[in-house]
Design an enzyme around this catalytic site. Structure first.
Site, PDB file in Angstrom:
ATOM      1  N   VAL A  43     -16.393 -30.142  33.775  1.00  0.00           N
ATOM      2  CA  VAL A  43     -15.213 -30.478  32.964  1.00  0.00           C
ATOM      3  C   VAL A  43     -14.468 -31.660  33.588  1.00  0.00           C
ATOM      4  O   VAL A  43     -14.110 -32.628  32.916  1.00  0.00           O
ATOM      5  CB  VAL A  43     -14.270 -29.250  32.852  1.00  0.00           C
ATOM      6  N   CYS A 303     -19.881 -20.897  30.223  1.00  0.00           N
ATOM      7  CA  CYS A 303     -18.645 -20.545  29.513  1.00  0.00           C
ATOM      8  C   CYS A 303     -18.721 -19.271  28.690  1.00  0.00           C
ATOM      9  O   CYS A 303     -17.946 -18.340  28.931  1.00  0.00           O
ATOM     10  CB  CYS A 303     -18.238 -21.695  28.600  1.00  0.00           C
TER      11      CYS A 303
END
Ligand code: UDX
Length: 479
Positions: A43, A303
């Site tokens: 990220v 995730c």
């Protein structure tokens, strides 16, 4: 309403900006402040580079000296299409990798928190890296900072970040919403969850469907609006916890779609219907939508599984029994058994049989194998005593470090044809586009038994069938 107007009204009642805030905003508007991104992972790095591409000076901070050296050498630490090119373009101009977090914090006005939030065995998110970053920020609060939480975290983490910074700040700084006449505001916390999909992260980051930002002050909202001004996408401004819940709810909902279609696939298998046609038929209803209805061996990655468990845990902690999501997870866990049953049904005993496995990453377009359903299949096959010949276009170099080759039992192969050598079944387990265009006649000549199980419904069934293969997929008629 402009695309940047807040959608929710939770912050509309906050106090207007003072003179110092106006000066701060002017400096931000003129890009005379630096942005630090803390954590250079999947990220953090794309986030940092996209901000650099928007003209900001960005410090990419990570405590791993090895990772920072790699970035300083212009090498991306993981595979993501276009990332290394972007890194090389901005390195040393607008993007500066650093291992000194404290210095990065002191030099910057906006801090994006992109550190890891792994899960504990209970499913609860481990927030120790977030807490540690918040304390480091507190110790280095040398002026106003906006701390933007970007890691996926349970609701109310932003409030904890603010409390932690207030508690540990050495110079007595305080977060927003001070009492009348108290110390001036010195920092705000915002929650700006990422919706990046590995493999298309840069597309997601430069052209997001929406940008969600939770704030609890006008100042924070204005800074965030300034940062995201160049983006065309709608900015959804909410309260802090609402933004955190949006992220969890989005990922859980998408996981739910996948588990739903996977159960429909099992039913299609049982009665001879075609799940891909069902998905098309229901997906054309705009209330349902066509995405995330691809049946197969289930979802994996860093995730979905982790965020789903964290959301279930959060609900339980607050007395809400979100049993629907527990079932989403159970269904996903069982997908590997569905594939193994198909393989056993076709090949009977697996012991000492050679199985070619195409695809190890948790999905196409990435070298990431975290919580990859393919690896769960690999484990099941090893347990049954099969000999494996593995191939993946990107994931093998990293995977070999944790799952080393074993003479005659586990072989990494340079290409799918070598993987197929003397194999008695070929499993397609990751949706890599290149597996769609395999030369099936060539594969047929390599294999002992022409059997393919398509765990992702990736192939056009007529391609392997025309080459004489028995083709089995998930929820599609066998002939
Ligand atoms: C996901 C979210 O999509 C993203 O918004 C969030 O920020 C991070 O988590 P990612 O983990 O990169 O992104 O992968 P994604 O493309 O969402 O796929 C997740 C898993 O679901 C993969 O294993 C994929 O193979 C599987 N999947 C996806 C299906 O099995 N069927 C589908 O229809 C879609």
């Amino acid at each position: 309403m402009s695309s940047h107007a807040p959608i929710a009204g939770e912050i509309a009642t906050l106090s207007p900006l003072g003179k110092t805030d106006t000066q701060l905003l002017n400096r931000i508007r003129n890009k005379r402040v630096k942005i630090a991104v803390l954590g250079m992972g999947h990220v953090g790095l794309p986030t940092a580079l996209s901000l650099a591409a928007m003209g900001w000076t960005v410090l990419g901070a990570d405590s791993s000296q090895a990772l920072v050296s790699q970035l300083q050498a212009g090498e991306a630490p993981f595979y993501e299409p276009g990332l290394e090119t972007l890194l090389k373009e901005h390195l040393g101009k607008r993007f500066f990798p650093v291992d000194d977090l404290e210095k990065a914090i002191r030099e910057s006005t906006v801090l994006f928190l992109c550190v890891g939030t792994p899960q504990k065995s209970s499913g609860e998110a481990d927030l120790s890296q977030i807490e540690s970053a918040a304390r480091t920020i507190a110790h280095n609060l040398n002026g106003y900072k906006l701390i933007v939480e970007k890691s996926t975290v349970p609701a109310i983490t932003a409030h904890w970040i603010r409390r932690t910074i207030s508690r540990y700040a050495r110079n007595g700084n305080h977060g927003s919403r001070p009492a009348e006449g108290s110390m001036p505001l010195q920092f705000d916390v915002a929650s700006n969850p990422e919706f990046l999909q590995e493999g298309v992260a840069l597309k997601n980051i430069f052209k997001p469907d929406r940008i969600v930002c939770g704030v609890d002050s006008d100042r924070a909202r204005q800074i965030v609006e300034e940062i995201y001004r160049p983006f065309e996408s709608p900015l959804v401004v909410t309260g802090l916890s609402t933004a955190e819940i949006i992220k969890h709810a989005a990922n859980s909902f998408l996981s739910m779609k996948i588990s739903f279609i996977n159960m429909v696939a099992d039913l299609c298998d049982a009665i001879g219907a075609d799940v891909t046609e069902v998905a098309k038929g229901i997906g054309m209803d705009p209330r349902i939508g066509p995405d995330f209805l691809q049946a197969g061996i289930g979802f994996g990655g860093y995730c979905f599984p982790k965020d789903l468990r964290a959301f279930i845990y959060l609900a339980e902690e607050h007395g809400v029994n979100f049993s629907l999501l527990k079932e989403v997870e159970n269904i996903n866990q069982q997908r590997v058994d569905v594939l193994m049953k198909k393989l056993r049904k076709a090949l009977w005993v697996l012991h000492d049989k050679t199985i070619a496995v195409l695809g190890l990453a948790f999905k196409g377009g990435t070298d990431d194998t975290r919580e990859s359903p393919s690896l769960r299949v690999v484990d099941a096959l090893i347990e049954e005593g099969a000999a494996l010949r593995l191939h993946d276009p990107k994931a093998m170099p990293l995977l070999q470090k944790v799952l080393p080759p074993q003479e005659g039992r586990l072989t990494y192969c340079d290409n799918p044809y070598s993987a197929a050598d003397r194999a008695q079944a070929l499993l397609v387990l990751t949706e890599w586009p290149e597996y769609r265009t395999l030369d099936w006649a060539r594969l047929r000549s390599e294999m002992d038994v022409p059997l393919v199980i398509d765990g992702r419904n990736l192939l056009d069934p007529k391609d392997p069938r025309q080459a004489g293969f028995e083709y089995i997929s998930i929820g599609r008629p066998e002939q």
